[in-house]
Design a protein around this motif. Sequence first.
Motif, short mmCIF file in Angstrom:
data_model
loop_
_atom_site.label_atom_id
_atom_site.label_comp_id
_atom_site.label_asym_id
_atom_site.label_seq_id
_atom_site.Cartn_x
_atom_site.Cartn_y
_atom_site.Cartn_z
N HIS A 107 0.82 -1.22 0.00
CA HIS A 107 0.00 0.00 0.00
C HIS A 107 0.85 1.28 0.00
O HIS A 107 0.53 2.25 -0.69
CB HIS A 107 -0.91 -0.06 1.24
CG HIS A 107 -1.79 1.11 1.43
ND1 HIS A 107 -3.09 1.15 1.00
CD2 HIS A 107 -1.56 2.30 2.04
CE1 HIS A 107 -3.62 2.31 1.32
NE2 HIS A 107 -2.72 3.04 1.95
N HIS A 111 1.20 4.34 -3.01
CA HIS A 111 1.03 5.80 -2.91
C HIS A 111 2.14 6.52 -3.68
O HIS A 111 1.91 7.55 -4.31
CB HIS A 111 1.06 6.25 -1.44
CG HIS A 111 -0.27 6.16 -0.75
ND1 HIS A 111 -1.31 7.01 -1.05
CD2 HIS A 111 -0.72 5.36 0.24
CE1 HIS A 111 -2.35 6.72 -0.26
NE2 HIS A 111 -2.02 5.71 0.52
N TYR A 128 4.44 10.52 2.76
CA TYR A 128 3.21 9.75 2.89
C TYR A 128 2.62 10.04 4.27
O TYR A 128 3.14 9.57 5.29
CB TYR A 128 3.51 8.27 2.69
CG TYR A 128 2.33 7.36 2.92
CD1 TYR A 128 1.03 7.78 2.67
CD2 TYR A 128 2.52 6.05 3.35
CE1 TYR A 128 -0.04 6.93 2.88
CE2 TYR A 128 1.46 5.20 3.55
CZ TYR A 128 0.18 5.65 3.32
OH TYR A 128 -0.88 4.82 3.53
N SER A 130 -0.72 9.73 6.23
CA SER A 130 -2.09 9.20 6.23
C SER A 130 -2.53 8.93 7.65
O SER A 130 -1.91 9.38 8.60
CB SER A 130 -2.16 7.94 5.38
OG SER A 130 -1.66 6.85 6.11
N ASP A 290 -6.82 6.79 0.48
CA ASP A 290 -6.74 5.39 0.09
C ASP A 290 -7.65 5.15 -1.10
O ASP A 290 -8.81 5.56 -1.10
CB ASP A 290 -7.15 4.49 1.26
CG ASP A 290 -6.06 4.48 2.33
OD1 ASP A 290 -4.96 4.98 2.06
OD2 ASP A 290 -6.33 3.96 3.43
MG MG Z 1 -2.99 5.09 2.59
#
Ligand code: MG
Length: 329
Positions: A107, A111, A128, A130, A290
């Motif tokens: 995952h 990204h 990143y 999140s 996502d």
């Molecule tokens: Mg994510």
Amino acid sequence: MIILGIESTAHTYGVAILKDQEVLANEKRSFTTPTGGMVPAKVADHHVEHCDHVLRAALNKAGITPAQIDLIAYARGPGLGHTLRVGAAMAKSLALLLKKPLAGVNHCVAHLEIGRLLTPAKDPVLLYASGANTQVIAYEAGRYRVFGETLDIGVGNFLDGFGRALSLGFPAGPAIERLAKKGAEQGAELLRLPYSVKGMDVSFGGLLTKLKAMIRSEKHPPEQLCFSVQETVFAMLVEVAERAMAHCGKQELVLGGGVACNQRLQEMCRVMAEERGGKSYAPPNEYLVDNAAMIAWNGLLLHEQGMTLTPEEADIRPYERTDDVDAER
Ligand code: MG
Ligand code: AMP
């Protein structure tokens, strides 16, 4: 080539269909709650409830039939075991039914790669930011490497915890952004808050504890708290991202993760990159949060490297590290 991608690492259940580089459909359904917090088993129930109609919506939107699918990509990890299993089970069932290969996608790497597909960035550092993850990642010397990360909770979880203490609901990020903007417009004074950068890493736990006490004391309006929180934690993120760019000699920054939807964070990243003679890019919000399109796109990249899986091999890896991923580029 038609690729179907499935995302289910956390609160979002997504199904996307790509025709090579073109996104034909990118459908999703996200778990939300008015009270805040996520119970993994409950989120998994949500995904089970919605998985078939999200799939149907994606097929309808793309205008394809299941028989036209050539490859099924799913998020292998990292994420919640409960929810990853829902996506993996759907992927395996489709692969068995359609007799097509699978691709298990990391995952976090997804990204980064969707940022390269959708922005002009060629070899960027990824910030990143999140809910569960906060990492600074780049591809260096034959691997995806983590140059900095949170030592405790992800910045989004931190914001959601802070927002929960302010009764802002879940996810709290957008409400915090609105209040912070109001604070800035009202000329709120910046509160001195713990600033936790340790080498290339960041941490938010201590700050959250401090903020909960400040909220209980009722001394500061929410606008001033939100403004000060954003300025402080985004400065921490920008600092470690800049250090990674300097270390790798890279001039491009790409953003990923739901927190990267924040306009103030995007602005701070732009200023930092431009001051270095570089550039900061953010894909559209739909691809920052996502999404299954990034899973499908990475599935295609894995397929091109001959790294597909049989249904027997299609496991989940809730704790997979970005630097454990075998990938060429
Ligand atoms: Mg994510
Ligand atoms: P993700 O895990 O990548 O789907 O991102 C979800 C996280 O992004 C949640 O913690 C949200 O609170 C956060 N988020 C979403 N929109 C914003 C925003 N505009 N500003 C800050 N955080 C946000």
